[in-house]
Design a protein around this motif. Structure first.
Motif, short mmCIF file in Angstrom:
data_model
loop_
_atom_site.label_atom_id
_atom_site.label_comp_id
_atom_site.label_asym_id
_atom_site.label_seq_id
_atom_site.Cartn_x
_atom_site.Cartn_y
_atom_site.Cartn_z
N UNK A 13 6.62 5.67 -0.79
CA UNK A 13 6.85 4.78 0.34
C UNK A 13 5.69 3.82 0.45
N UNK A 14 6.03 2.54 0.59
CA UNK A 14 5.03 1.47 0.60
C UNK A 14 5.16 0.66 1.87
N UNK A 15 4.05 0.01 2.25
CA UNK A 15 4.01 -0.89 3.40
C UNK A 15 3.33 -2.17 2.95
N UNK A 16 3.83 -3.31 3.42
CA UNK A 16 3.19 -4.58 3.04
C UNK A 16 1.75 -4.68 3.57
N UNK A 17 0.90 -5.44 2.92
CA UNK A 17 -0.46 -5.65 3.41
C UNK A 17 -0.42 -6.22 4.84
N UNK A 18 -1.22 -5.67 5.71
CA UNK A 18 -1.25 -6.15 7.09
C UNK A 18 -0.21 -5.50 7.98
N UNK A 19 0.65 -4.65 7.41
CA UNK A 19 1.65 -3.95 8.22
C UNK A 19 3.05 -4.51 8.01
N UNK A 20 4.00 -3.82 8.57
CA UNK A 20 5.39 -4.23 8.41
C UNK A 20 6.27 -3.05 8.07
N UNK A 21 7.50 -3.35 7.75
CA UNK A 21 8.50 -2.32 7.46
C UNK A 21 8.24 -1.66 6.11
N UNK B 111 -5.05 -9.69 -10.72
CA UNK B 111 -6.18 -10.08 -9.87
C UNK B 111 -5.71 -11.00 -8.74
N UNK B 112 -4.85 -11.95 -9.05
CA UNK B 112 -4.34 -12.88 -8.03
C UNK B 112 -3.52 -12.15 -6.97
N UNK B 113 -2.67 -11.22 -7.40
CA UNK B 113 -1.87 -10.44 -6.44
C UNK B 113 -2.77 -9.59 -5.54
N UNK B 114 -3.79 -9.00 -6.12
CA UNK B 114 -4.71 -8.16 -5.35
C UNK B 114 -5.45 -8.99 -4.31
N UNK B 115 -5.94 -10.15 -4.71
CA UNK B 115 -6.68 -11.03 -3.77
C UNK B 115 -5.79 -11.49 -2.63
N UNK B 116 -4.56 -11.85 -2.95
CA UNK B 116 -3.62 -12.29 -1.92
C UNK B 116 -3.31 -11.15 -0.95
N UNK B 117 -3.12 -9.94 -1.47
CA UNK B 117 -2.86 -8.78 -0.61
C UNK B 117 -4.06 -8.48 0.28
N UNK B 118 -5.25 -8.58 -0.27
CA UNK B 118 -6.45 -8.33 0.53
C UNK B 118 -6.59 -9.35 1.65
N UNK C 80 0.86 -1.18 0.00
CA UNK C 80 0.00 0.00 0.00
C UNK C 80 0.89 1.23 0.00
N UNK C 81 0.52 2.23 -0.76
CA UNK C 81 1.25 3.49 -0.74
C UNK C 81 0.89 4.22 0.55
N UNK D 171 -4.11 -10.86 3.26
CA UNK D 171 -3.15 -10.52 4.30
C UNK D 171 -3.48 -9.19 4.97
N UNK D 172 -4.20 -8.33 4.27
CA UNK D 172 -4.51 -7.01 4.81
C UNK D 172 -5.80 -6.93 5.60
N UNK D 173 -6.53 -8.05 5.72
CA UNK D 173 -7.80 -8.06 6.45
C UNK D 173 -7.60 -8.72 7.81
N UNK D 174 -7.94 -8.05 8.89
CA UNK D 174 -7.81 -8.65 10.22
C UNK D 174 -8.67 -9.92 10.34
N UNK D 175 -8.20 -10.88 11.09
CA UNK D 175 -8.94 -12.12 11.32
C UNK D 175 -10.18 -11.81 12.15
N UNK D 176 -11.33 -12.32 11.69
CA UNK D 176 -12.56 -12.15 12.44
C UNK D 176 -13.23 -10.80 12.29
N UNK D 177 -12.80 -10.02 11.31
CA UNK D 177 -13.44 -8.71 11.15
C UNK D 177 -13.13 -8.07 9.84
#
Length: 66
Positions: free
Chosen positions: A27-35, A49-56, A17-18, A58-64
């Protein structure tokens, strides 16, 4: 790439994510946070499409929703 939440750094293949722009770099950050890392704007592309789905996944909190 306008409106996309994620972009791909073509130098590393990483999806992120920018989070800012400064002195000609993006400056970018990995999906879900990080350096953060910097990349030249011309080295970004829209994710497949596959990259976007994978990023989503990792970027979505578990259970919400974000």
């Amino acid at each position: 790439m306008h409106g996309d939440r994620y972009v791909v750094d073509m130098d590393t293949g990483r999806v992120g994510e920018i989070v800012g722009r400064y002195a000609g770099s993006v400056f970018m950050r990995p999906p879900g946070g990080g350096r953060e890392w910097a990349v030249a704007p011309h080295r970004l592309r829209a994710p497949t499409e596959a990259e976007r789905r994978r990023a989503e996944m990792y970027g979505t909190p578990v259970g919400g929703e974000r």
